[in-house]
Design an enzyme around this catalytic site. Structure first.
Site, PDB file in Angstrom:
ATOM      1  N   GLU A 161     -16.709  17.980 -19.199  1.00  0.00           N
ATOM      2  CA  GLU A 161     -16.573  18.458 -20.375  1.00  0.00           C
ATOM      3  C   GLU A 161     -16.479  20.916 -20.452  1.00  0.00           C
ATOM      4  OE1 GLU A 161     -19.558  17.209 -24.121  1.00  0.00           O
ATOM      5  OE2 GLU A 161     -18.444  16.150 -24.255  1.00  0.00           O
ATOM      6  N   ASN A 206     -14.519  14.343 -16.788  1.00  0.00           N
ATOM      7  CA  ASN A 206     -14.375  13.414 -17.916  1.00  0.00           C
ATOM      8  C   ASN A 206     -14.107  14.855 -18.513  1.00  0.00           C
ATOM      9  OD1 ASN A 206     -15.138  11.023 -19.494  1.00  0.00           O
ATOM     10  ND2 ASN A 206     -16.707  11.720 -19.806  1.00  0.00           N
ATOM     11  N   HIS A 241     -13.907  10.232 -28.353  1.00  0.00           N
ATOM     12  CA  HIS A 241     -14.705  10.212 -29.790  1.00  0.00           C
ATOM     13  C   HIS A 241     -13.503  10.013 -30.897  1.00  0.00           C
ATOM     14  CE1 HIS A 241     -18.143   9.286 -27.664  1.00  0.00           C
ATOM     15  NE2 HIS A 241     -17.581  10.465 -26.604  1.00  0.00           N
ATOM     16  N   GLU A 270     -15.452   6.839 -23.511  1.00  0.00           N
ATOM     17  CA  GLU A 270     -17.021   6.541 -24.165  1.00  0.00           C
ATOM     18  C   GLU A 270     -16.275   6.031 -26.020  1.00  0.00           C
ATOM     19  OE1 GLU A 270     -18.971  10.214 -24.248  1.00  0.00           O
ATOM     20  OE2 GLU A 270     -18.837  10.857 -22.108  1.00  0.00           O
ATOM     21  N   ASP A 272     -14.889   5.135 -29.039  1.00  0.00           N
ATOM     22  CA  ASP A 272     -15.150   4.992 -31.159  1.00  0.00           C
ATOM     23  C   ASP A 272     -14.641   5.429 -32.209  1.00  0.00           C
ATOM     24  OD1 ASP A 272     -16.671   7.452 -30.836  1.00  0.00           O
ATOM     25  OD2 ASP A 272     -18.641   6.656 -30.414  1.00  0.00           O
TER      26      ASP A 272
HETATM   27  C1  XIL Z   1     -24.376  11.588 -26.722  1.00  0.00           C
HETATM   28  C2  XIL Z   1     -25.793  10.609 -26.445  1.00  0.00           C
HETATM   29  O1  XIL Z   1     -24.370   9.265 -26.918  1.00  0.00           O
HETATM   30  C3  XIL Z   1     -26.672  10.683 -27.561  1.00  0.00           C
HETATM   31  O2  XIL Z   1     -27.446   9.810 -27.555  1.00  0.00           O
HETATM   32  C4  XIL Z   1     -27.560  12.320 -26.726  1.00  0.00           C
HETATM   33  O3  XIL Z   1     -28.447  12.842 -27.756  1.00  0.00           O
HETATM   34  C5  XIL Z   1     -26.027  13.321 -26.536  1.00  0.00           C
HETATM   35  O4  XIL Z   1     -25.233  12.796 -25.449  1.00  0.00           O
HETATM   36  N1  XIL Z   1     -19.704  13.184 -25.028  1.00  0.00           N
HETATM   37  C6  XIL Z   1     -20.681  12.654 -23.659  1.00  0.00           C
HETATM   38  C7  XIL Z   1     -21.862  11.897 -23.822  1.00  0.00           C
HETATM   39  O5  XIL Z   1     -19.749  13.238 -22.803  1.00  0.00           O
HETATM   40  O6  XIL Z   1     -22.869  12.439 -22.986  1.00  0.00           O
HETATM   41  C8  XIL Z   1     -22.178  12.647 -25.480  1.00  0.00           C
HETATM   42  O7  XIL Z   1     -23.778  11.779 -25.402  1.00  0.00           O
HETATM   43  C9  XIL Z   1     -21.306  12.113 -26.519  1.00  0.00           C
HETATM   44  C10 XIL Z   1     -20.452  13.001 -26.597  1.00  0.00           C
END
Ligand code: XIL
Length: 353
Positions: A161, A206, A241, A270, A272
């Site tokens: 990020e 990423n 996400h 990631e 969802d």
């Molecule tokens: C999130 C985790 O799922 C949580 O448990 C934590 O509190 C915060 O981070 N992008 C990412 C991940 O790259 O590392 C994040 O994970 C979600 C968003």
């Protein structure tokens, strides 16, 4: 009398089954299907999930994870705040636990993440550092962690990020600790350190909101193009996400193809699909179609070899905590029963190539 009684028993049994099916119409069907990882393996594909380490002691959690997935990643355990309690101290207990779990269950392991502006240790963000000191800490971090995990972690999110959300040019995030102390070239430095630490590892950049053809994905594209020209990056992670209802389409295909032309792989890292609660059967069906579209898309792109979800059971997901009023974002419900989304993934993986 006897006949009457057995009729009643039959009726009760039938009602019981019907009620079970109504409550969870997919269970019986899904149980007949091979696990997702078996279907994926037949296609040389990786299907993965993020692991919440505290739940790895739960039998159902562990069994579902190892049965269904051939890749995993720690949800938090590899982040700097988790494994670096002090400048001169690393705590690899959770990392080693997950490495052993992955090895035992023949799962690939992704390392997430070496350099990020969040979940950093307090001692680092609250210290006073010169550029060289901060770079020294970063180098030491990347080198120690990657060498510790050599041969156990096949791919790393080296930087997570880094690109800001502000168009039109989406610069490197100006408010990140790393940009403020080191400068925007921290990204390239991180990749240089990672390349020397483990030349065999697959190095990822990423990010989120970089799967379409907008200004952010353009900035990511330009960044990885520069890094690739120096031999420093192998792949791009699309976090994904997303809101339920979203579907992969032409923009994602164009984006994937331009990255392929650079010689870069992509993973969905990631995934969802969050639902506005309460989740109804109709909403779960919409969600299933979103998951289906991503799997179909992945299988249609030669440079996408893995689809990783940010968890697998609605029992444990970051969504309800971070997105108010949303949840039910994953492919198993809170009781580890497969949802329509699971079925959709299974069906897509089963289809002929
Ligand atoms: C999130 C985790 O799922 C949580 O448990 C934590 O509190 C915060 O981070 N992008 C990412 C991940 O790259 O590392 C994040 O994970 C979600 C968003």
């Amino acid at each position: 009398m006897l006949v009457q009684r057995s009729n009643r028993t039959l009726l009760t049994g039938a009602l019981f089954v019907a009620a079970g099916l109504l409550m969870n119409p997919r269970v019986g069907h899904a149980a007949e299907r091979p696990p997702l990882r078996e279907l994926a393996e037949q296609r040389g594909f990786r299907i993965g999930a993020a692991v919440a380490m505290p739940l790895l002691d739960d039998d159902q959690y562990r069994q579902t994870l190892s049965r269904e997935f051939n890749l995993c990643v720690a949800e938090n355990a590899f982040k700097m705040e988790s494994l670096r309690p002090a400048r001169d101290r690393f705590d690899f207990r959770q990392v080693d636990h997950l490495c052993a779990f992955a090895q035992t269950n023949r799962m690939k392991l992704r390392g997430h993440t070496l350099v990020w502006h969040q979940q950093m240790p307090w001692w680092l963000t609250h210290g006073q550092w010169t550029r060289d000191e901060a770079l020294g800490i970063m180098k030491d971090h990347i080198t120690t962690v990657m060498q510790h995990c050599k041969g156990k972690v096949y791919a790393w999110d080296v930087v997570n990020e880094a690109i800001s959300d502000q168009g039109p040019n989406n610069p490197i995030r100006p408010d990140s600790f790393w940009t403020k102390v080191v400068g925007a070239d921290y990204v390239e430095k991180a990749f240089e350190f990672a390349r020397s630490a483990d030349p065999e590892a697959i190095l990822y950049y990423n990010d989120y909101s970089n799967e379409d053809m907008g200004s952010k994905s353009e900035a990511v594209f330009q960044l990885v193009k520069r890094l690739k020209a120096k031999g420093l990056v192998n792949a791009v992670g699309w976090q994904c996400h997303l809101d339920s209802g979203w579907k992969a389409g032409a923009a994602q295909a164009r984006n994937a193809e331009r990255l392929a032309k650079l010689g870069l792989d992509i993973s969905i890292t990631e995934l969802d699909f969050r639902i506005t609660l309460p989740a109804t059967p109709k909403k779960l069906q919409t969600q299933a179609e979103s998951y289906r579209s991503v799997m179909r898309f992945c299988l249609s792109q030669p440079n996408i070899k893995a689809l990783v979800m940010w968890g697998f059971t609605d029992k444990s997901s970051w969504i309800p905590i971070f997105f108010k009023g949303a949840g039910a974002a994953l492919i198993f419900d809170e009781q580890y029963q497969p949802k329509p989304a699971y079925e959709a993934l299974s069906e897509e993986l089963t289809k002929a190539k």
